[in-house]
Write an enzyme that holds these catalytic residues in place. Structure first.
Site, PDB file in Angstrom:
ATOM      1  N   HIS A  95       3.773 -49.021  32.155  1.00 36.91           N
ATOM      2  CA  HIS A  95       3.154 -49.071  33.518  1.00 36.91           C
ATOM      3  C   HIS A  95       1.653 -49.552  33.054  1.00 36.91           C
ATOM      4  O   HIS A  95       0.800 -49.947  34.053  1.00 36.91           O
ATOM      5  CB  HIS A  95       2.915 -47.781  34.310  1.00 36.91           C
ATOM      6  CG  HIS A  95       3.000 -48.074  35.770  1.00 36.91           C
ATOM      7  ND1 HIS A  95       2.149 -48.888  36.521  1.00 36.91           N
ATOM      8  CD2 HIS A  95       3.592 -47.289  36.775  1.00 36.91           C
ATOM      9  CE1 HIS A  95       2.532 -48.859  37.926  1.00 36.91           C
ATOM     10  NE2 HIS A  95       3.262 -47.866  37.905  1.00 36.91           N
ATOM     11  N   ASP A 129       3.033 -53.633  36.654  1.00 37.67           N
ATOM     12  CA  ASP A 129       3.167 -52.682  37.804  1.00 37.67           C
ATOM     13  C   ASP A 129       4.471 -52.838  38.638  1.00 37.67           C
ATOM     14  O   ASP A 129       5.131 -54.079  38.161  1.00 37.67           O
ATOM     15  CB  ASP A 129       2.127 -53.466  38.772  1.00 37.67           C
ATOM     16  CG  ASP A 129       0.505 -53.061  38.256  1.00 37.67           C
ATOM     17  OD1 ASP A 129       0.476 -51.914  37.579  1.00 37.67           O
ATOM     18  OD2 ASP A 129      -0.364 -53.701  38.805  1.00 37.67           O
TER      19      ASP A 129
END
Length: 544
Positions: A517, A521
């Site tokens: 992450h 995204d």
């Protein structure tokens, strides 16, 4: 205290290295495991990680410059520390910044050190000490799998001295000297840190007992041979079962051609014949010297009928276990995956693809003479093309930056007896499906025979892990850092599906994308999977 970092030996034949890129600059904080620089060797450009923590105080080789192995590369220490003594005296005195107000004490310690050093390096004429080489960029210790020379044998420059198991592969280590093998410091199956005593070569008849007894690993490690030996003794029992009588190693190897780490002793011709016939070498009993599998064994091998692997018999109600020492590869896998799992914030995106067109495409494609591609080859190609459209997924995370790669190198996870390795298909987007198939087959074969080189396992920008051939429908994987993502590929399943409002028999495949992450995204990962879906469900588009 400041520590001198020397140019590492990143390949078995490397004599000098060129700094391609510094990933840290003077004044930057350095953590253990951080990538300091990218170094170009005689085989590949490889990442060099730090084994120390502190502040980067000095860079000795600028980008584009070349220096010999073991020459000053950088200095790491405490912020503001005076390193003038190290710069003037090279790396020979890590403890050089002594207090000027106590010259007597300062002189006494170096004098004692010099006396010890002179004793350690006072070699008889023509004698060379061979130390455990660093055969991969992450190697910290090595295990001698096989000695190809014995004490008393003549050694010529270029002869293979031994096969050494690193954290990534078992590699041949060749001699850079000529002479007689006078002493072996590590027996087969024993392990030691990099730069520990491995062997001594020199003129025949030279007494080197004093050299072996007084050998010390150079500072700043300041470790003698005793430390590795203590570690080795703990592992030594693995080479001999408790029920076996005392016997020479050749006798043991004759009983089983496979070592504890999965290494098979086989002649090159026998190996070639076995590959052509599709024979599993671990099933063959070797009759050659030291239990090595030879041509005769392969040509006369007959597989056992109805044979099946069974566990060890244990009487009911009796506890029983076997301690298996961790191999270098298993230790490296544990360290890398633990670091990845607890440092990268993983999340997972799962999809299910319609495989009807892919199955028809593969069947038609494989009708071309001398052509055979697998579903895995198709997935690798589709990923390579999709990654070019989504460079964020083809990225890598570093402590001070994110790297968006414009090239596509796909790592393909391969299971081996001792764990897992990830050989890399370079520039996968530029290769045809048959080329990818041939590359994966070759790399997988090398992986299972522990013949992969460090260059063949470096540089991946994305990873594919496929357990579909084992009947696994869906699973998730741990990211192979510094990559930002890894794709887990499941089995093709026949099941009822809805098409045009009707329930029909269809074939689907589930995939799971693990993402970091910090770099990817959720929407970015989803868009990549949509592009991937287009290629896999309409594979003819991969030929355009």
């Amino acid at each position: 205290m400041a520590i001198v970092v020397n140019m590492p030996r990143l390949s078995d034949t490397m004599e000098e290295g060129t700094v391609a890129t510094w990933l840290k600059k003077v004044g930057d904080k350095v953590e253990e495991g951080d990538i300091l620089a990218e170094i170009e060797t005689d085989k590949a450009t490889m990442e060099f990680e730090s084994f120390n923590e502190g502040t980067l105080l000095h860079i000795g080789v600028q980008e584009g410059e070349t220096t010999k192995v073991d020459e000053l590369l950088a200095i790491i220490g405490e912020e503001g520390e005076d390193i003038s003594a190290l710069l003037s005296g090279g790396d020979s005195a890590p403890a050089a910044p002594a207090n000027e107000e106590a010259p007597a004490a300062a002189e006494a310690a170096p004098a004692e050190t010099k006396e010890e050093a002179s004793e350690a390096v006072d070699l008889p004429e023509g004698v060379i000490v061979v130390t455990m080489p660093r055969l991969s960029d992450t190697m910290e210790e090595g295990t001698v799998a096989t000695w190809l020379k014995k004490v008393g044998d003549e050694v010529s420059e270029g002869d293979i001295l031994a096969e050494i198991e690193t954290d990534k592969a078992t590699m041949e280590f060749e001699s850079f000297q000529s002479g007689t093998l006078l002493h072996i410091g590590l027996q087969e199956g024993e392990s030691a840190k990099v730069d520990s005593l491995l062997a001594i070569i020199g003129p025949a008849g030279t007494d080197v007992s004093g050299v072996a007894a007084n050998f010390k690993v150079d500072a700043p490690a300041a470790k003698t041979e005793e430390a590795p030996k203590a570690e080795v003794k703990a592992e030594a029992p693995k080479a001999a079962p408790a029920s076996a009588p005392a016997a020479d190693k050749p006798v043991k190897r004759a009983a089983t051609p496979v070592t504890e780490n999965g290494r098979v002793f086989v002649s090159p011709l026998a190996k070639k014949i076995a590959e052509e016939k599709g024979i599993n070498l671990t099933k063959i009993q070797g009759t050659g010297e030291n239990g090595r599998i030879v041509k005769y064994d392969v040509e006369n091998y007959e597989p056992a009928q109805g044979a099946a692997a069974v566990g060890k018999f244990v009487p009911a109600g009796q506890e029983d276990f076997e301690d298996v020492p961790n191999s270098q590869m298993r230790k490296a896998i544990a360290k890398a995956l633990t670091n990845s799992k607890f440092s990268a914030p993983h999340y997972y995106l799962s999809v299910e693809f319609d495989m009807e067109n892919a199955m028809a495409f593969r069947a038609q494609f494989n009708t071309i003479p001398d052509t055979k591609i697998s579903y895995n080859d198709m997935v690798v190609k589709a990923c390579a093309l999709a990654l070019k459209q989504h460079p964020q997924v083809n990225s890598q995370w570093f402590a001070d930056k994110m790297r968006l790669n414009n090239h596509v190198h796909i790592g393909v996870a391969v299971a081996v007896p001792d764990g897992l390795v990830v050989p890399v298909v370079k520039f996968a987007n530029e290769q045809t499906l048959p080329q990818i198939g041939a590359a994966v087959k070759e790399l997988a074969g090398k992986a299972r025979n522990k013949k992969l080189t460090p260059a063949e396992m470096e540089g991946s920008t994305f990873t594919v892990s496929n357990l579909g051939m084992f009947g696994i429908d869906t699973f998730t994987s741990i990211i192979n850092q510094p990559n930002s993502a890894i794709l887990s590929v499941g089995n093709i399943v026949e099941k009822p599906v809805v098409k045009d409002g009707q329930i029909v028999v269809g074939h689907t495949m589930k995939l799971s994308l693990a993402c970091d992450h910090r770099t990817i995204d959720g929407a970015t990962g989803a868009q990549f999977l949509q592009t991937l879906k287009g290629y896999i469900e309409n594979p003819v588009t991969m030929l355009v």
